[in-house]
Scaffold this motif. Sequence first.
Motif, PDB file in Angstrom:
ATOM      1  N   GLY A   2      53.105  86.097  42.571  1.00 13.46           N
ATOM      2  CA  GLY A   2      52.430  87.249  43.077  1.00 13.46           C
ATOM      3  C   GLY A   2      51.175  87.501  42.777  1.00 13.46           C
ATOM      4  N   GLN A   3      50.710  86.564  42.184  1.00 15.52           N
ATOM      5  CA  GLN A   3      49.128  86.540  41.985  1.00 15.52           C
ATOM      6  C   GLN A   3      48.663  85.291  42.103  1.00 15.52           C
ATOM      7  N   GLY A   4      47.016  85.177  42.393  1.00 14.82           N
ATOM      8  CA  GLY A   4      46.563  84.009  42.510  1.00 14.82           C
ATOM      9  C   GLY A   4      46.294  83.681  41.150  1.00 14.82           C
ATOM     10  N   ALA A  48      37.695  69.010  51.081  1.00 16.96           N
ATOM     11  CA  ALA A  48      38.988  68.733  50.208  1.00 16.96           C
ATOM     12  C   ALA A  48      39.114  69.688  48.839  1.00 16.96           C
ATOM     13  N   PRO A  49      38.323  70.183  48.043  1.00 13.08           N
ATOM     14  CA  PRO A  49      38.412  70.757  46.833  1.00 13.08           C
ATOM     15  C   PRO A  49      38.725  72.269  47.317  1.00 13.08           C
ATOM     16  N   GLU A  50      37.899  72.626  48.540  1.00  8.41           N
ATOM     17  CA  GLU A  50      38.199  73.928  48.987  1.00  8.41           C
ATOM     18  C   GLU A  50      39.682  74.188  49.585  1.00  8.41           C
ATOM     19  N   LEU A  51      40.132  73.125  50.200  1.00 10.88           N
ATOM     20  CA  LEU A  51      41.524  73.115  50.761  1.00 10.88           C
ATOM     21  C   LEU A  51      42.657  73.018  49.538  1.00 10.88           C
ATOM     22  N   LYS A  52      42.176  72.268  48.444  1.00  9.67           N
ATOM     23  CA  LYS A  52      43.059  72.029  47.453  1.00  9.67           C
ATOM     24  C   LYS A  52      43.052  73.751  46.805  1.00  9.67           C
ATOM     25  N   SER A  53      41.956  74.318  46.656  1.00  7.20           N
ATOM     26  CA  SER A  53      42.198  75.556  46.038  1.00  7.20           C
ATOM     27  C   SER A  53      42.779  76.515  47.023  1.00  7.20           C
ATOM     28  N   LEU A  54      42.615  76.553  48.095  1.00  6.22           N
ATOM     29  CA  LEU A  54      43.096  77.593  49.035  1.00  6.22           C
ATOM     30  C   LEU A  54      44.715  77.361  48.949  1.00  6.22           C
ATOM     31  N   CYS A  55      45.320  76.089  48.914  1.00  5.40           N
ATOM     32  CA  CYS A  55      46.660  75.812  48.942  1.00  5.40           C
ATOM     33  C   CYS A  55      47.224  76.499  47.590  1.00  5.40           C
ATOM     34  N   LEU A  56      46.616  76.060  46.503  1.00  6.26           N
ATOM     35  CA  LEU A  56      46.973  76.548  45.078  1.00  6.26           C
ATOM     36  C   LEU A  56      47.081  78.047  44.876  1.00  6.26           C
ATOM     37  N   GLN A  57      46.050  78.651  45.178  1.00  2.00           N
ATOM     38  CA  GLN A  57      45.880  79.982  45.380  1.00  2.00           C
ATOM     39  C   GLN A  57      46.905  80.927  46.196  1.00  2.00           C
ATOM     40  N   GLU A  71      48.828  83.695  56.423  1.00  2.31           N
ATOM     41  CA  GLU A  71      47.854  83.916  57.531  1.00  2.31           C
ATOM     42  C   GLU A  71      46.704  84.457  57.077  1.00  2.31           C
ATOM     43  N   PRO A  72      47.026  85.717  56.386  1.00  2.52           N
ATOM     44  CA  PRO A  72      45.537  86.362  55.758  1.00  2.52           C
ATOM     45  C   PRO A  72      44.620  85.570  54.731  1.00  2.52           C
ATOM     46  N   GLU A  73      45.389  84.695  53.924  1.00  2.00           N
ATOM     47  CA  GLU A  73      44.423  83.829  53.110  1.00  2.00           C
ATOM     48  C   GLU A  73      43.763  82.838  54.023  1.00  2.00           C
ATOM     49  N   VAL A  74      44.525  82.176  54.884  1.00  2.00           N
ATOM     50  CA  VAL A  74      43.728  81.125  55.620  1.00  2.00           C
ATOM     51  C   VAL A  74      42.751  81.968  56.597  1.00  2.00           C
ATOM     52  N   ASP A  75      43.101  83.100  57.019  1.00  2.00           N
ATOM     53  CA  ASP A  75      42.012  83.651  58.068  1.00  2.00           C
ATOM     54  C   ASP A  75      40.905  83.856  57.199  1.00  2.00           C
ATOM     55  N   ALA A  76      41.049  84.512  56.036  1.00  2.00           N
ATOM     56  CA  ALA A  76      39.889  84.908  55.245  1.00  2.00           C
ATOM     57  C   ALA A  76      39.047  83.508  54.855  1.00  2.00           C
ATOM     58  N   TYR A  77      39.649  82.381  54.371  1.00  2.00           N
ATOM     59  CA  TYR A  77      39.145  81.283  54.252  1.00  2.00           C
ATOM     60  C   TYR A  77      38.028  80.699  55.500  1.00  2.00           C
ATOM     61  N   ILE A  78      38.865  80.741  56.468  1.00  2.00           N
ATOM     62  CA  ILE A  78      38.046  80.525  57.888  1.00  2.00           C
ATOM     63  C   ILE A  78      36.831  81.217  57.816  1.00  2.00           C
ATOM     64  N   GLU A  79      37.019  82.709  58.078  1.00  2.00           N
ATOM     65  CA  GLU A  79      35.957  83.581  58.384  1.00  2.00           C
ATOM     66  C   GLU A  79      35.008  83.502  57.269  1.00  2.00           C
ATOM     67  N   GLU A  80      35.064  83.047  55.930  1.00  2.00           N
ATOM     68  CA  GLU A  80      34.137  82.819  54.872  1.00  2.00           C
ATOM     69  C   GLU A  80      33.445  81.406  55.268  1.00  2.00           C
ATOM     70  N   LEU A  81      34.139  80.493  55.731  1.00  2.00           N
ATOM     71  CA  LEU A  81      33.677  79.017  56.148  1.00  2.00           C
ATOM     72  C   LEU A  81      32.599  79.348  57.155  1.00  2.00           C
ATOM     73  N   ALA A  82      33.261  80.187  58.177  1.00  2.00           N
ATOM     74  CA  ALA A  82      32.392  80.177  59.459  1.00  2.00           C
ATOM     75  C   ALA A  82      31.015  80.918  59.070  1.00  2.00           C
ATOM     76  N   ARG A  83      31.081  82.008  58.254  1.00  2.00           N
ATOM     77  CA  ARG A  83      30.006  82.724  57.579  1.00  2.00           C
ATOM     78  C   ARG A  83      28.794  81.740  56.730  1.00  2.00           C
ATOM     79  N   ARG A  84      29.268  80.897  56.292  1.00  2.00           N
ATOM     80  CA  ARG A  84      28.735  79.944  55.375  1.00  2.00           C
ATOM     81  C   ARG A  84      27.774  79.055  56.337  1.00  2.00           C
ATOM     82  N   VAL A  85      28.614  78.548  57.352  1.00  2.00           N
ATOM     83  CA  VAL A  85      27.917  77.521  58.217  1.00  2.00           C
ATOM     84  C   VAL A  85      26.984  78.338  59.125  1.00  2.00           C
ATOM     85  N   GLN A  86      27.105  79.582  59.702  1.00  2.00           N
ATOM     86  CA  GLN A  86      26.395  80.140  60.285  1.00  2.00           C
ATOM     87  C   GLN A  86      25.064  80.624  59.758  1.00  2.00           C
ATOM     88  N   GLN A  87      25.176  80.848  58.242  1.00  2.00           N
ATOM     89  CA  GLN A  87      24.188  81.154  57.583  1.00  2.00           C
ATOM     90  C   GLN A  87      23.317  80.064  57.067  1.00  2.00           C
TER      91      GLN A  87
END
Length: 159
Positions: A55-57, A38-47, A13-29
């Motif tokens: 225990g670590q990214g 696709a590459p961003e979601l791959k990275s999100l999943c792997l991390q 949950e915190p990983e997905v929430d942080a990604y969505i917040e960052e994506l929203a910030r980029r789009v608003q900016q």
Amino acid sequence: SAEAKDSHIKAIEPEVDAYIEELARRVQQDPDQEFCLAPELKSLCLQTFAKIFTGQGLTTEQEQSYLDYNAALLALSRNSDLYRKGAAALETLKADHLSRFHEMDQYRGQLDDDKPGQFYHSKISGRPGWEDEDRIATGMVLMIWASYVEVSGLMMDSL
């Protein structure tokens, strides 16, 4: 198990929430900025799954190693460069993840949901059949890889 699901959700949950917040910030900016989801979601999943199981990214190199390993599974020949690159990536990932596993030995017997990777460690550390370090390392890589493949595929299907 419900216990595993609860532990994983606390990490996801915190990983997905942080990604969505960052994506929203980029789009608003910059609403006209293009990005490749696709590459961003791959990275999100792997991390995220690396944090759950080790225990670590991941470093950029480790993330690429997972992509190389995945590509090698589709290689038609064990003699191909693609296969050899993936096999080398697997060995590197196993060594890295086993090191992380042993870093968590200090927390043995102290289940703390705030320490990513500790739930998985607590389930296999000292368990009969898990004495072999290669099995532990391979298991960690496969848990991350399988979770990544399944979830990133579902994410892409949902788009």
